[in-house]
Write an enzyme that holds these catalytic residues in place. Structure first.
Site, PDB file in Angstrom:
ATOM      1  N   SER A   1       0.834  -1.239   0.022  1.00 27.93           N
ATOM      2  CA  SER A   1      -0.104   0.030  -0.022  1.00 27.93           C
ATOM      3  C   SER A   1       0.901   1.174   0.044  1.00 27.93           C
ATOM      4  O   SER A   1       1.922   1.144   0.506  1.00 27.93           O
ATOM      5  CB  SER A   1      -0.808   0.079   1.238  1.00 27.93           C
TER       6      SER A   1
ATOM      7  N   TYR B   1      -2.930  -0.071  10.316  1.00 26.04           N
ATOM      8  CA  TYR B   1      -2.902  -0.826   8.842  1.00 26.04           C
ATOM      9  C   TYR B   1      -1.777  -0.686   8.232  1.00 26.04           C
ATOM     10  O   TYR B   1      -1.023  -1.458   7.512  1.00 26.04           O
ATOM     11  CB  TYR B   1      -4.107  -0.293   8.240  1.00 26.04           C
TER      12      TYR B   1
ATOM     13  N   LYS C   1       1.531  -3.222   6.904  1.00 23.18           N
ATOM     14  CA  LYS C   1       2.139  -3.447   5.171  1.00 23.18           C
ATOM     15  C   LYS C   1       3.484  -3.024   5.344  1.00 23.18           C
ATOM     16  O   LYS C   1       4.355  -3.535   4.711  1.00 23.18           O
ATOM     17  CB  LYS C   1       1.369  -2.252   4.490  1.00 23.18           C
TER      18      LYS C   1
END
Length: 349
Positions: free
Chosen positions: A130, A156, A160
């Site tokens: 991402s 989040y 990643k």
């Protein structure tokens, strides 16, 4: 090549499965339905539709990648040549509320998967990363040489970033001969032009465009624009939106590169258009596509938001021979067709 796709029933996963099948790859698909819908037989509704669109059967097993025993059963019984790893919890706001769940799910699932790949000698691995790994961008447009891991504002994004580092370390271990490609997505929007598969958020959408389309159709009353005093062309935030079909095709190109080259080590690519669109531009484009007025109001900026994020996708063009083909008009046209044909998502089938 036979490709194991984790999180295959989700938004990006299902579109990628369709493009893999169209490109002649065999797939085995797994999902635990945390972000997708199962029918009464326990089949993935999105993949049933992909099967109808492609005319091909899709082997599917319900599996939680966090469950090592379930996962090993698949590696034992299926011939697997490559893995595309989508399965993850993915809502930025929710990750701030539930950090432990995000770290546990996203990291443990990925570690299990890499361990199985190592054990069963599957050395081709594509990771769904991402643009959040860039944190606060040090420059625009963002290219793959920009720093990562600084100024990431949510768990989040941290998961990643951590997984990228883990994959780099695993890929660099002597004598292992991994092919790793880390794909950093910008902002996927749109749907398949057939209107048969698209994004089906559970509850209130977290992302701008599904929210905008639900306001357009009348499911939600008004769009809140978070700040209109940013240093951008019209004061609203600017992001690099990419059509999900283009994004899906990027994964096919990544597999083709592994197939052709045989040994690439670990590589990283941005998948975006290289163009930044503002919130107001996105709303205007959706009004045009839908023929409807989209009511909006301005609210305060959210904590951790930044003014502009868009990428330089030229490395993907050079090495993957990939670039985004679809523009803003197609993104909004296809999203609106999905919304109109499926006002309640996959459940309305």
């Amino acid at each position: 090549m036979r490709v194991l796709v984790t999180g295959a029933a989700g938004f990006i996963g299902s579109h990628t499965v369709l493009e893999l099948l169209n490109a002649g790859y065999d797939v085995i698909c797994i999902d635990n339905f945390s972000n997708s819908i199962a029918d009464e037989k326990g089949e993935a509704v999105s993949l049933t539709r992909v099967s109808q669109l492609t005319g091909k059967q899709i082997p599917f097993k319900k599996c939680d990648v966090c469950d090592e025993k379930e996962l090993e059963e698949i590696f034992k019984t299926e011939k697997i040549d490559a893995v595309i790893h989508f399965a993850a919890l993915k809502a930025v706001g929710e990750s701030v509320q539930l950090p432990l769940a995000y770290y546990r799910n996203n990291i443990v699932a990925s570690l299990n998967l890499i361990a199985m790949c190592k054990k069963y000698e599957v050395r081709n691995f594509i990771f769904s990363s991402s643009a959040t790994v860039y944190g606060t961008p040090e420059k625009l447009p963002i290219d793959e040489s920009c720093r990562v891991g600084v100024g990431i504002t949510n768990p989040y994004g941290q998961t990643k970033y951590m997984m990228e580092q883990i994959l780099r370390d695993v890929g660099a271990a002597p004598g292992e001969n991994w092919n790793m490609i880390l794909l950093r997505y910008f902002n996927p929007v749109g749907a398949h032009p057939s209107g048969r598969i698209g994004e089906d958020p559970k509850g209130v959408p977290n992302n701008l465009m599904p929210y905008v389309s639900q306001v357009a159709i009348g499911k939600l009353p008004v769009l809140t624009i978070y700040g209109d005093q940013w240093e951008t062309k019209d004061g609203t935030g600017v992001r690099d939106f990419i059509h999900v079909v283009d994004l899906a095709k990027g994964h096919v190109k990544a597999l083709e590169r592994m197939d052709k080259k045989g040994s690439i080590g670990t590589e990283v690519f941005n998948l975006g258009t290289g163009t930044g669109y503002s919130v107001k531009e996105m709303v205007t484009a959706m009004e045009k596509a839908s023929g409807r007025t989209i009511p909006s109001k301005v609210g305060p900026p959210r904590v951790g938001d930044i003014a502009s994020v868009y990428c330089d996708p030229s490395l993907a063009l050079e090495k993957l021979e990939w670039k985004a083909e679809l523009g803003l008009e197609e993104m909004c046209r296809d999203l609106w067709k999905w919304q109109i044909d499926n006002p309640n998502g996959f459940l309305a089938a």
